[in-house]
Design a protein around this motif. Structure first.
Motif, short mmCIF file in Angstrom:
data_model
loop_
_atom_site.label_atom_id
_atom_site.label_comp_id
_atom_site.label_asym_id
_atom_site.label_seq_id
_atom_site.Cartn_x
_atom_site.Cartn_y
_atom_site.Cartn_z
N GLN A 218 0.83 -1.21 0.00
CA GLN A 218 0.00 0.00 0.00
C GLN A 218 0.86 1.27 0.00
O GLN A 218 0.33 2.36 0.16
CB GLN A 218 -0.90 0.02 1.24
N GLY A 250 -4.78 -2.06 5.37
CA GLY A 250 -3.79 -1.56 6.34
C GLY A 250 -2.66 -2.55 6.58
O GLY A 250 -1.57 -2.16 6.98
N MET A 357 -5.37 -1.32 10.98
CA MET A 357 -6.37 -2.09 10.23
C MET A 357 -7.55 -1.16 10.03
O MET A 357 -7.93 -0.43 10.94
CB MET A 357 -6.76 -3.35 11.00
N ARG A 358 -8.08 -1.19 8.88
CA ARG A 358 -9.15 -0.27 8.43
C ARG A 358 -9.77 0.56 9.57
O ARG A 358 -10.47 0.04 10.42
CB ARG A 358 -10.24 -1.07 7.73
N GLY A 514 -3.46 5.01 2.58
CA GLY A 514 -3.86 4.81 3.97
C GLY A 514 -4.56 6.03 4.50
O GLY A 514 -4.47 7.13 3.96
N GLY A 515 -5.30 5.81 5.57
CA GLY A 515 -5.96 6.92 6.24
C GLY A 515 -7.11 7.52 5.45
O GLY A 515 -7.58 8.61 5.78
N GLU A 717 -12.62 4.34 5.09
CA GLU A 717 -12.64 3.73 6.41
C GLU A 717 -13.86 4.08 7.25
O GLU A 717 -14.29 3.30 8.09
CB GLU A 717 -11.35 4.13 7.15
MO1 MOS Z 1 -5.82 1.99 6.10
S1 MOS Z 1 -5.74 0.99 7.91
O1 MOS Z 1 -5.16 3.46 6.61
O2 MOS Z 1 -4.89 1.05 5.08
#
Ligand code: MOS
Length: 751
Positions: A218, A250, A357-358, A514-515, A717
């Motif tokens: 990722q 994540g 994690m998500r 992410g995030g 998320e």
């Molecule tokens: Mo997500 S846990 O920021 O891949």
């Protein structure tokens, strides 16, 4: 030459099928383990079968003699693997700070102790199984009861607003002591494991001093920085490629130990080495959401005004990492309360490093906060929606800043209307339909909105096509499509004529996926890249041989819908950009754009978050102890929605994952040997299609211009946050049982 142009419809805000969909459904899209190279070897790790102790002897003799085996690597022969240091921003991150094989200490079950490399996967697996290890064993600590190892801390460490969020205000203890009505309950969330269908995979290829890695990651840019440090290389000598991912949740944000092992083995053998981990290893060595234990203390007046809120939580961590599950992320701003304290502690366990994690932090955190709010509302005999309305903050009281855009009350109104919430009778078991007992529950949710640093480039080409490039990646959420939409919006090139390049560190540096921040981050960088490409094009237009704009200056020209025109004549006249590039004998013009992380702003004027709520119906048949989630209405306030089709898909997926969180998912460790017990897709139960109810997703669609010019926040998320609390409240409404440790098990309901 000046024909009236068709005005293309803006692709922003339109249901847009994935531009990479055909590649995926025809099998043309290649995932990491689909790549093969001449001379490629296969690696299979040998896992420790204890969770605490020391490796005393490794017998590799039999394995080394097996057919097709090239090497059995271990501490003595793997070669040097350095540690990586953390850099500015989010650079240099590995969850497990210790490089593989660095010492003989075994800290968790499944830790890699050796690596078998052979001509085929089967030969490597057989050799890995033939390696014999001896240990000095200690009893592992995988206790589920969590007590902080150190003094709990009140400092805010939320990654969104590091050191800004005030986790303490007023006198929470004093106000709780004197509050007329109180709630003091502890809520527990279990260890859960990321289970993307695509396994983690790494193929490493050395070419002299250059290292190329195909990985299911990722974050290619961080990965490059980490691997460059671990192998002592300049980062220009390292290239990471991750074109398509079968998701990550994540678990694939940062490199794990198998990544550097594959690169080290490839270095020793000077051959490409492919390492795909097993599903069992997915439960051991590549992260999980840690268990949390969260004590909530709420005080209120009899008419429901909160006077005190305390959130004390503990999460487990590995023996060497410092993983903090930021459960208090939303607590400090979500409700209006004058006295508040959020404190966290960590407890070391003999488990692999936990990781994001998500919805890390906020998802388990809001399970506790929202459960406490629901339970307190019932105690106060106030409708849970009304209780939240009473305590809706006017500003972010933790930062003392206004929210950039918060429409939570409208979420409640819209969701309540769609669900029919006004028909709810609050008494337990009071609602029936078709012989089933109904339970209705709700909860709200929040998730940070912010931007990472991004660079992007955009090209306009002589055949009328465009290309947009950024070293971020698409984890399956739709980043290819969003980039095509953004490029199309600015250039007027139709979606099917926009090429999108992602997932390769040779492209301009992009963020981790992410995030839920990639889309919001990309917008300003891609738009500024487009503006700069257009500026170059206008100057070409004034100088290209035979161009109708030869005697003009760039500032007299405009660009819209793919055409250059004279401002005095307006956009209905003009020349397609491809024609101008052809006249100039140019294949393309390129624009480069950058945008800064919003974390870099030391004096933000607004608190930026997304919000939403879930209304959940369960059906309960006490005669056969059968519980089903039968209906969900989710309303999300995530700024402007660029692609409602992909957006709904994200929320529906999150809602289904939320059903898994509320009712099924938990990783359990064997107290004897410390092994994750249910480490297979047969034994780790997740919500599947058969568990998915009718899901009605609605977006409010208010642009948040503080985040970017389109007003788009993130949606990957937030849909998971709050779901489990809404489910457990619906379970209570149907059954009268308050489950404070998820997942809800049938045995909890057999009263
Ligand atoms: Mo997500 S846990 O920021 O891949």
């Amino acid at each position: 030459m000046s024909t009236t142009p068709e005005v293309p419809m803006s692709p922003i805000g339109k249901d847009t099928p994935r531009v990479d969909g055909p590649l995926k459904v025809t099998g043309v899209a290649r995932y990491t383990s689909d790549y093969n190279f001449p001379g490629q070897l296969y690696a299979v790790p040998v896992e420790a079968t204890i969770a605490n102790g020391r490796l005393t002897k490794l017998d590799t003799a039999a394995a080394e003699k097996m057919p097709g085996v090239r090497a059995i690597f271990h501490r003595e022969n793997i070669g040097k693997i350095f540690r990586s240091t953390l850099g500015p921003g989010f650079a240099g991150i590995t969850d497990e700070r210790r490089p593989p094989f660095e010492d003989d200490v075994i800290r968790y079950y499944g830790q890699y102790i050796a690596l078998a490399v052979a001509d085929t996967f089967e030969a490597a697996k057989a050799a890995a199984d033939a390696v014999r290890a001896s240990y000095q064993k200690e009893k592992p600590n995988v206790d589920t009861e969590l007590k902080a190892d150190d003094e709990p801390q009140v400092v805010a460490t939320t990654f969104a607003q590091a050191n800004r969020l005030q986790s303490k205000r007023g006198d929470a203890e004093g106000a709780f002591a004197t509050a007329p009505v109180k709630l003091d309950q502890t809520y527990v969330t279990p260890t859960t494991t990321h289970n993307p269908i695509e396994l983690h995979a790494t193929t490493a290829i050395w070419d002299g001093g250059n290292l190329t890695i195909y990985d299911s990651t990722q974050g290619v840019v961080n990965f490059r920085g980490v691997l460059a440090q671990m192998f002592g290389l300049p980062k220009e000598n390292v290239r990471i490629i991750s074109r398509f991912l079968g998701s990550g949740f994540g678990g694939k944000l940062f490199p794990w130990t198998h990544c550097s092992l594959s690169a080290a083995a490839a270095r020793q053998l000077n051959k490409p080495v492919k390492l795909v981990i097993s599903r069992k290893m997915m439960f051991q060595t590549v992260g999980h959401r840690p268990r949390t234990q969260q004590r909530m203390r709420l005080g209120a007046t009899p008419d429901g005004k909160l006077v005190s809120l305390q959130h004390d939580y503990v999460n487990h961590q590995g023996m060497l990492d410092g993983y903090h599950e930021d459960c208090g992320e939303a607590t400090a701003f979500h409700y209006s309360v004058p006295n508040l304290r959020v404190a966290f502690g960590r407890a070391k366990r003999n488990v692999g490093s936990p990781t994001s994690m998500r919805g890390p932090g906020a998802v388990p955190g809001l399970y506790a906060t929202e459960s406490a709010m629901n339970e307190f509302a019932a105690q106060l005999k106030i409708d849970p929606v009304k209780f939240r309305i009473i305590n809706e903050p006017k500003i972010d009281e933790s930062l003392g800043l206004p929210f950039s855009s918060r429409h939570l009350l409208e979420c409640f109104a819209v969701g309540g209307e769609k669900f029919g919430w006004s028909k709810r009778t609050p008494e337990v078991g009071s609602m029936k339909r078709d012989g089933l007992t109904l339970g209705w529950g709700m909860a709200s949710c929040a998730w940070i909105a912010a931007r990472f640093d991004v660079e992007a480039n955009l090209q306009l080409r002589d055949d009328g096509t465009a290309r947009v490039a950024c070293a971020t990646q698409d984890i399956g959420t739709g980043t290819y499509t969003i980039l095509a939409q953004l490029a199309s919006q600015k250039t007027g090139v139709p979606l099917n004529r926009v090429e999108v390049a992602l997932g390769d560190t040779t492209l301009p540096d992009g963020p981790i996926s992410g995030g839920s921040m990639v889309t919001a981050s990309l917008i300003p960088a891609v738009f500024s890249a487009a503006d700069s490409a257009i500026a170059s094009l206008l100057s070409v237009a004034t100088s290209a041989p035979g161009s109708p704009f030869n005697n003009r200056t760039p500032d007299q020209l405009g660009f819209e819908n793919g055409r250059v025109f004279l401002k005095t004549e307006g956009p209905t006249k003009g020349v397609p950009f491809g024609d101008l590039l052809q006249r100039a004998n140019l294949r393309l013009v390129t624009g480069v754009g950058k945008s800064e992380s919003s974390f870099a702003n030391p004096t933000p004027k607004f608190s930026t978050h997304s919000f939403g709520c879930h209304f959940v119906e369960v059906t309960w048949q006490p005669e056969i102890a059968r519980l089903r989630v039968s209906r969900v209405v989710t309303v999300i306030d995530a700024g402007r929605i660029l692609n409602p089709l992909a957006g709904r898909n994200q929320i529906e997926g999150a809602v289904v994952m939320g059903i898994g969180m509320g009712l099924f998912e938990h990783t359990t460790y064997d107290p004897q040997n410390g092994a994750p017990i249910n480490s297979s897709l047969a034994d780790y139960v997740m919500a599947v299609h058969a568990d998915a109810p009718k899901i009605d997703v609605h977006f409010l669609d208010y642009p948040d211009k503080e985040i970017n010019e389109l007003g788009a926040r993130g949606i990957g998320e937030i849909g998971l946050a709050g779901m489990a609390a809404a489910i457990t409240d619906a379970v209570y409404h149907a059954t009268g049982v308050r489950v404070r440790e998820i997942p809800v098990k049938i045995e909890d309901l057999l009263t």
